[in-house]
Design a protein around this motif. Structure first.
Motif, PDB file in Angstrom:
ATOM      1  N   TYR A 156     148.696  46.129 -10.806  1.00 22.86           N
ATOM      2  CA  TYR A 156     147.301  46.189 -10.366  1.00 22.86           C
ATOM      3  C   TYR A 156     146.383  45.553 -11.409  1.00 22.86           C
ATOM      4  N   LEU A 157     146.718  45.741 -12.682  1.00 26.50           N
ATOM      5  CA  LEU A 157     145.867  45.227 -13.760  1.00 26.50           C
ATOM      6  C   LEU A 157     146.104  43.754 -14.067  1.00 26.50           C
ATOM      7  N   ILE A 158     147.376  43.322 -14.081  1.00 23.53           N
ATOM      8  CA  ILE A 158     147.652  41.947 -14.536  1.00 23.53           C
ATOM      9  C   ILE A 158     148.458  41.116 -13.548  1.00 23.53           C
ATOM     10  N   GLY A 159     148.782  41.679 -12.399  1.00 22.45           N
ATOM     11  CA  GLY A 159     149.568  40.939 -11.407  1.00 22.45           C
ATOM     12  C   GLY A 159     151.042  41.309 -11.493  1.00 22.45           C
ATOM     13  N   ALA A 160     151.715  41.229 -10.339  1.00 19.21           N
ATOM     14  CA  ALA A 160     153.096  41.690 -10.232  1.00 19.21           C
ATOM     15  C   ALA A 160     154.065  40.883 -11.095  1.00 19.21           C
ATOM     16  N   GLU A 161     153.883  39.577 -11.133  1.00 19.52           N
ATOM     17  CA  GLU A 161     154.832  38.732 -11.879  1.00 19.52           C
ATOM     18  C   GLU A 161     154.804  39.046 -13.375  1.00 19.52           C
ATOM     19  N   LYS A 162     153.607  39.116 -13.949  1.00 22.54           N
ATOM     20  CA  LYS A 162     153.475  39.431 -15.371  1.00 22.54           C
ATOM     21  C   LYS A 162     153.914  40.868 -15.649  1.00 22.54           C
ATOM     22  N   ALA A 163     153.590  41.767 -14.726  1.00 22.12           N
ATOM     23  CA  ALA A 163     153.976  43.171 -14.902  1.00 22.12           C
ATOM     24  C   ALA A 163     155.495  43.296 -14.969  1.00 22.12           C
ATOM     25  N   TRP A 164     156.190  42.572 -14.110  1.00 18.55           N
ATOM     26  CA  TRP A 164     157.648  42.599 -14.114  1.00 18.55           C
ATOM     27  C   TRP A 164     158.198  41.985 -15.401  1.00 18.55           C
ATOM     28  N   GLN A 165     157.602  40.848 -15.793  1.00 14.64           N
ATOM     29  CA  GLN A 165     158.074  40.113 -16.963  1.00 14.64           C
ATOM     30  C   GLN A 165     157.865  40.876 -18.274  1.00 14.64           C
ATOM     31  N   PHE A 166     156.696  41.511 -18.407  1.00 12.91           N
ATOM     32  CA  PHE A 166     156.359  42.158 -19.676  1.00 12.91           C
ATOM     33  C   PHE A 166     156.499  43.683 -19.657  1.00 12.91           C
ATOM     34  N   GLY A 167     156.438  44.274 -18.458  1.00 14.60           N
ATOM     35  CA  GLY A 167     156.430  45.730 -18.382  1.00 14.60           C
ATOM     36  C   GLY A 167     157.722  46.353 -17.905  1.00 14.60           C
ATOM     37  N   VAL A 168     158.670  45.524 -17.419  1.00 14.62           N
ATOM     38  CA  VAL A 168     159.924  46.074 -16.904  1.00 14.62           C
ATOM     39  C   VAL A 168     161.140  45.430 -17.576  1.00 14.62           C
ATOM     40  N   VAL A 169     161.256  44.122 -17.471  1.00 13.10           N
ATOM     41  CA  VAL A 169     162.461  43.418 -17.925  1.00 13.10           C
ATOM     42  C   VAL A 169     162.850  43.720 -19.371  1.00 13.10           C
ATOM     43  N   PRO A 170     161.902  43.674 -20.339  1.00 11.50           N
ATOM     44  CA  PRO A 170     162.317  43.907 -21.734  1.00 11.50           C
ATOM     45  C   PRO A 170     162.842  45.318 -21.992  1.00 11.50           C
ATOM     46  N   PHE A 171     162.549  46.241 -21.070  1.00 11.86           N
ATOM     47  CA  PHE A 171     162.888  47.646 -21.322  1.00 11.86           C
ATOM     48  C   PHE A 171     164.106  48.126 -20.538  1.00 11.86           C
ATOM     49  N   ILE A 172     164.672  47.266 -19.693  1.00 12.46           N
ATOM     50  CA  ILE A 172     165.789  47.708 -18.845  1.00 12.46           C
ATOM     51  C   ILE A 172     166.969  48.196 -19.691  1.00 12.46           C
ATOM     52  N   VAL A 173     167.449  47.366 -20.590  1.00 11.96           N
ATOM     53  CA  VAL A 173     168.617  47.748 -21.401  1.00 11.96           C
ATOM     54  C   VAL A 173     168.289  48.911 -22.349  1.00 11.96           C
ATOM     55  N   PRO A 174     167.184  48.838 -23.126  1.00 10.47           N
ATOM     56  CA  PRO A 174     166.865  49.979 -24.004  1.00 10.47           C
ATOM     57  C   PRO A 174     166.716  51.297 -23.242  1.00 10.47           C
ATOM     58  N   ASP A 175     166.079  51.242 -22.066  1.00 12.26           N
ATOM     59  CA  ASP A 175     165.879  52.481 -21.310  1.00 12.26           C
ATOM     60  C   ASP A 175     167.192  53.009 -20.741  1.00 12.26           C
ATOM     61  N   LEU A 176     168.101  52.114 -20.368  1.00 12.13           N
ATOM     62  CA  LEU A 176     169.414  52.562 -19.898  1.00 12.13           C
ATOM     63  C   LEU A 176     170.182  53.258 -21.032  1.00 12.13           C
ATOM     64  N   ILE A 177     170.018  52.755 -22.253  1.00 13.36           N
ATOM     65  CA  ILE A 177     170.652  53.403 -23.405  1.00 13.36           C
ATOM     66  C   ILE A 177     170.090  54.813 -23.577  1.00 13.36           C
ATOM     67  N   LYS A 178     168.768  54.949 -23.431  1.00 11.36           N
ATOM     68  CA  LYS A 178     168.139  56.269 -23.573  1.00 11.36           C
ATOM     69  C   LYS A 178     168.566  57.209 -22.443  1.00 11.36           C
ATOM     70  N   VAL A 179     168.749  56.661 -21.244  1.00 12.89           N
ATOM     71  CA  VAL A 179     169.236  57.458 -20.108  1.00 12.89           C
ATOM     72  C   VAL A 179     170.622  58.020 -20.428  1.00 12.89           C
ATOM     73  N   LEU A 180     171.513  57.159 -20.932  1.00 15.14           N
ATOM     74  CA  LEU A 180     172.870  57.601 -21.274  1.00 15.14           C
ATOM     75  C   LEU A 180     172.858  58.639 -22.397  1.00 15.14           C
ATOM     76  N   LEU A 181     172.004  58.418 -23.389  1.00 15.65           N
ATOM     77  CA  LEU A 181     171.895  59.381 -24.498  1.00 15.65           C
ATOM     78  C   LEU A 181     171.441  60.746 -23.996  1.00 15.65           C
ATOM     79  N   ALA A 182     170.391  60.755 -23.175  1.00 17.72           N
ATOM     80  CA  ALA A 182     169.868  62.028 -22.663  1.00 17.72           C
ATOM     81  C   ALA A 182     170.912  62.750 -21.822  1.00 17.72           C
ATOM     82  N   ALA A 183     171.631  61.986 -20.982  1.00 15.68           N
ATOM     83  CA  ALA A 183     172.657  62.587 -20.125  1.00 15.68           C
ATOM     84  C   ALA A 183     173.804  63.164 -20.938  1.00 15.68           C
ATOM     85  N   ALA A 184     174.038  62.593 -22.113  1.00 16.27           N
ATOM     86  CA  ALA A 184     175.126  63.088 -22.960  1.00 16.27           C
ATOM     87  C   ALA A 184     174.686  64.247 -23.848  1.00 16.27           C
TER      88      ALA A 184
END
Length: 197
Positions: A156-184
């Protein structure tokens, strides 16, 4: 009856039976939880151009330990502290404080923390935090919901393409690591208390 005794979050083991003392203890835990969240927000791991905080992991662990009610109350208290101007978020005070910061690019993710706490806390209330795979499912759902909320506000603030590029993609792998850590970590904590399993 055995299920009712065991299907409760970890923090229930520490709460006194007396109603007044129970409320005082819960209030203390909520305040302590906000300190934990603030510390996790300020703890950064540098991954190339992206700084990753440990805050989502902290929310996962808090919710697993506290259960849904206390975890949601704690996250709401944390957000209220931030709204009143305490510099407790990842980039405060350098990127502003209070509502000005909360309505900025990270606003959707901050709101998503409440959803995360509710989902993971709900799972802990039902004893899912004793099983890696059940906890993994709950934490993964919570992560997707939080990311979707963050992405929607950022788009809503910066557009869907930039939001995906800067707000989602860089965090996919790090967040999956945190998901696995929390589950363990959650089942590992219970495994240290065999008499309560």
């Amino acid at each position: 009856m055995a299920t009712e005794i065991t299907a409760r979050p970890l923090v229930e083991l520490t709460l006194p039976e007396n109603r007044a003392m129970r409320l005082v203890t819960q209030a203390f835990l909520a305040v302590a939880g906000t300190v934990f969240l603030a510390m996790s927000a300020k703890t950064k791991v540098v991954l190339g151009p992206v700084d990753m905080s440990l805050q989502t992991l902290a929310v996962f662990l808090l919710a697993a330990a506290y259960g849904s009610r206390l975890a949601v109350a704690t996250v709401l208290l944390y957000l209220a502290e931030g709204a009143f101007g305490l510099p407790i978020f990842q980039s405060t005070p350098e990127k502003g404080i209070g509502l000005a910061y909360m309505l900025g690019t990270t606003g959707g993710y901050l709101a998503g923390f409440v959803a995360m706490a509710a989902i993971v806390g709900y799972a802990a209330d039902r004893g899912w935090d004793r099983s890696f795979f059940k906890m993994l499912g709950a934490v993964l759902v919570a992560e997707v919901v939080m990311t979707a909320m963050g992405f929607a506000w950022l788009a809503y603030l910066i557009g869907a393409e930039k939001a995906w590029q800067f707000g989602v993609v860089p965090f996919i792998v790090p967040d999956l690591i945190k998901v696995l850590l929390a589950a363990a970590i959650a089942p590992a904590a219970w495994s240290l208390l065999p008499k309560h399993r």
